[in-house]
Design an enzyme around this catalytic site. Structure first.
Site, mmCIF file in Angstrom:
data_model
loop_
_atom_site.group_PDB
_atom_site.id
_atom_site.type_symbol
_atom_site.label_atom_id
_atom_site.label_comp_id
_atom_site.label_asym_id
_atom_site.label_seq_id
_atom_site.Cartn_x
_atom_site.Cartn_y
_atom_site.Cartn_z
ATOM 1 N N SER A 195 -14.755 13.018 -2.955
ATOM 2 C CA SER A 195 -13.339 13.283 -2.711
ATOM 3 C C SER A 195 -13.182 14.787 -2.578
ATOM 4 C CB SER A 195 -12.528 12.802 -3.918
ATOM 5 O OG SER A 195 -11.223 13.328 -3.885
ATOM 6 N N TYR A 208 -10.558 11.859 -13.069
ATOM 7 C CA TYR A 208 -11.096 11.586 -11.728
ATOM 8 C C TYR A 208 -11.976 12.752 -11.256
ATOM 9 C CZ TYR A 208 -10.868 10.123 -6.770
ATOM 10 O OH TYR A 208 -11.163 9.727 -5.481
HETATM 11 N N1 LIG Z 1 -7.639 6.844 -1.004
HETATM 12 C C1 LIG Z 1 -7.841 8.145 -1.122
HETATM 13 O O1 LIG Z 1 -6.927 8.952 -0.897
HETATM 14 C C2 LIG Z 1 -9.193 8.661 -1.513
HETATM 15 C C3 LIG Z 1 -9.422 10.030 -1.419
HETATM 16 C C4 LIG Z 1 -10.663 10.533 -1.762
HETATM 17 C C5 LIG Z 1 -11.650 9.683 -2.183
HETATM 18 N N2 LIG Z 1 -11.427 8.346 -2.293
HETATM 19 C C6 LIG Z 1 -12.522 7.505 -2.744
HETATM 20 O O2 LIG Z 1 -12.750 6.492 -1.802
HETATM 21 C C7 LIG Z 1 -13.391 5.389 -2.432
HETATM 22 C C8 LIG Z 1 -12.697 4.106 -2.026
HETATM 23 O O3 LIG Z 1 -11.383 4.113 -2.559
HETATM 24 P P1 LIG Z 1 -10.114 3.581 -1.763
HETATM 25 O O4 LIG Z 1 -9.196 4.708 -1.605
HETATM 26 O O5 LIG Z 1 -10.527 2.795 -0.586
HETATM 27 O O6 LIG Z 1 -9.436 2.665 -2.901
HETATM 28 P P2 LIG Z 1 -9.465 1.096 -3.119
HETATM 29 O O7 LIG Z 1 -8.736 0.427 -2.004
HETATM 30 O O8 LIG Z 1 -8.944 0.865 -4.499
HETATM 31 O O9 LIG Z 1 -11.012 0.754 -3.017
HETATM 32 C C9 LIG Z 1 -11.891 0.904 -4.096
HETATM 33 C C10 LIG Z 1 -12.706 -0.356 -4.183
HETATM 34 O O10 LIG Z 1 -13.652 -0.254 -5.259
HETATM 35 C C11 LIG Z 1 -13.603 -1.483 -5.966
HETATM 36 N N3 LIG Z 1 -14.076 -1.315 -7.330
HETATM 37 C C12 LIG Z 1 -13.388 -0.890 -8.426
HETATM 38 N N4 LIG Z 1 -14.182 -0.943 -9.503
HETATM 39 C C13 LIG Z 1 -15.388 -1.433 -9.088
HETATM 40 C C14 LIG Z 1 -16.598 -1.729 -9.736
HETATM 41 N N5 LIG Z 1 -16.736 -1.570 -11.054
HETATM 42 N N6 LIG Z 1 -17.626 -2.221 -9.003
HETATM 43 C C15 LIG Z 1 -17.487 -2.417 -7.673
HETATM 44 N N7 LIG Z 1 -16.353 -2.171 -7.008
HETATM 45 C C16 LIG Z 1 -15.314 -1.675 -7.710
HETATM 46 C C17 LIG Z 1 -12.164 -1.930 -5.907
HETATM 47 O O11 LIG Z 1 -12.087 -3.315 -6.156
HETATM 48 P P3 LIG Z 1 -10.655 -3.943 -6.551
HETATM 49 O O12 LIG Z 1 -9.756 -3.678 -5.377
HETATM 50 O O13 LIG Z 1 -10.972 -5.381 -6.709
HETATM 51 O O14 LIG Z 1 -10.234 -3.253 -7.791
HETATM 52 C C18 LIG Z 1 -11.822 -1.562 -4.471
HETATM 53 O O15 LIG Z 1 -12.194 -2.580 -3.590
HETATM 54 C C19 LIG Z 1 -13.332 5.668 -3.930
HETATM 55 O O16 LIG Z 1 -14.583 6.155 -4.369
HETATM 56 C C20 LIG Z 1 -12.279 6.760 -4.033
HETATM 57 O O17 LIG Z 1 -12.466 7.576 -5.158
HETATM 58 C C21 LIG Z 1 -10.208 7.807 -1.963
#
Ligand SMILES: NC(=O)c1ccc[n+]([C@@H]2O[C@H](COP(=O)([O-])OP(=O)(O)OC[C@H]3O[C@@H](n4cnc5c(N)ncnc54)[C@H](OP(=O)(O)O)[C@@H]3O)[C@@H](O)[C@H]2O)c1
Length: 343
Positions: A195, A208
């Site tokens: 991130s 985080y």
């Molecule tokens: N969105 C942003 O603005 C942003 C910015 C920078 C970085 N990121 C990073 O991008 C990545 C994806 O996040 P996202 O934004 O797409 O959010 P998201 O929609 O919540 O996706 C995260 C996924 O990880 C799953 N997860 C949670 N705990 C887990 C575990 N113990 N084992 C396996 N899977 C697990 C969640 O499952 P459930 O849905 O079933 O809980 C969800 O499908 C993350 O690493 C996040 O930190 C996001």
């Protein structure tokens, strides 16, 4: 080559509005205004040579929703054999059902909680047994699974720090270690989703930030170690895409807030007061609708890291405001960036 790279990034700046934050969570003041308004970064086109995909096997973690879900579909459309790790496959999550409904031999959802040793080992066995020639290994691992939370250091319990680290950091380390023997055989790729908060800290995001800083350090160490073995390691550092994914929702924020307030030590509750706490929660709720709703820059970055002959070490799918802030916070003395963005 270096000069071209430097000038490319600098050339992105003219014609944009540069802003400074008045503190928490992206409230901006204009610092410098040019002709074009402040907009999200456009699709960056990557031009390096691309390795043929040819049904190479890739595993992506956290495919139930968000980036992981879109990535699984996109990589499948590119011809990869995709193993989509889903936290809630066994519970019949909607995202899993949608991926399964593609009915493709090349897209297989698997139950995968990255915090669970047995599930990770089972995933390795499943990938191993699905490969035509396991001795040739598996091409790619995308460590995408992640969770987030918020709250000042004094509001955050040790349990919360550990919970977030268990998924974001130790989950990434565990999954990577388990798949490395297969990845080494293919001289493949590791792509870690970090991130922008893995490069620069932010108030009220310490649980985080420390995990994403950890992912960055882990990725660098791994990249140095894997270089002589032919495995390439990249980090993707998305900016703000909160509105596009399930990382935060108003319900989740309310649930976190209630638990946090209930568990606060009496002295902290008394010193900060309910009004201050409620204002912070209200700000966090506003944050839920912020950021870009178009995740294609993230998807393109991961795809490039998996397919380019020479993938980049770091990818920055983020808008100009955050890109500039990251450059200032990572390259200028702390006193300068503190003055601009924090104080
Ligand atoms: N969105 C942003 O603005 C942003 C910015 C920078 C970085 N990121 C990073 O991008 C990545 C994806 O996040 P996202 O934004 O797409 O959010 P998201 O929609 O919540 O996706 C995260 C996924 O990880 C799953 N997860 C949670 N705990 C887990 C575990 N113990 N084992 C396996 N899977 C697990 C969640 O499952 P459930 O849905 O079933 O809980 C969800 O499908 C993350 O690493 C996040 O930190 C996001």
């Amino acid at each position: 080559m270096l000069a071209a790279r430097l000038s490319r990034t600098l050339l992105q700046l003219p014609g944009k509005t540069l802003s400074i934050s008045n503190g928490e969570n992206a409230t901006k003041r204009t610092l410098l205004f040019c002709s074009t308004s402040f907009t999200s970064i456009k699709h960056r086109t990557y031009t390096s040579e691309v390795d043929p995909v040819g049904s190479k096997a890739v595993l992506v973690t956290g495919c139930d929703s968000g980036f992981g879900f879109s990535l699984a579909k996109h990589l499948h459309s590119k011809g990869f054999l995709v193993f989509a790790g889903c936290l809630l496959k066994d519970k019949g999550d909607a995202g899993v059902k949608e991926l399964d409904s593609l009915n493709s031999d090349r897209l297989r959802t698997i139950q995968l909680n990255v915090c669970n040793n047995e599930e990770v080992e089972r995933a390795v066995e499943m990938v191993h047994s699905s490969l035509k020639d396991p001795e040739k290994g598996m091409w790619g691992l995308v460590n995408n699974a992640g969770i987030s939370t918020f709250g000042e250091v004094e509001f955050t319990s040790m349990e919360t720090y550990k919970e977030v680290a268990e998924v974001n950091l130790w989950g990434t380390v565990r999954t990577t270690k388990s798949f490395l023997p297969l990845l080494r055989r293919a001289k493949g790729r590791v792509v870690n989703i970090s991130s922008m908060l893995g490069r620069m800290a932010n108030p009220a995001r310490s649980p985080y930030c420390i995990t994403k800083f950890g992912v960055e350090a882990f990725s660098d160490c791994l990249r140095y170690e894997m270089y002589p073995l032919g495995v390439k390691v990249s980090v993707v550092e998305p900016g703000n895409f909160i509105a596009a994914t399930s990382l935060y929702s108003p319900e989740r924020i309310q649930a976190i807030a209630k638990k946090m307030w209930d568990e606060l030590p009496e002295v902290v509750r008394k010193d900060y007061g309910r009004k201050y706490f409620d204002e912070k929660i209200a700000k966090m709720e506003t944050y839920c609708n912020s950021g870009s709703t178009d995740t294609s820059s993230v998807i393109d970055a991961v795809t490039h890291a998996l397919t380019a002959t020479s993938p980049y070490t770091r990818y920055h799918p983020m808008d100009y405001y955050w890109w500039l802030r990251m450059q200032i916070m990572t390259h200028l003395p702390g006193a300068v960036s503190d003055m601009i963005y924090i104080h």
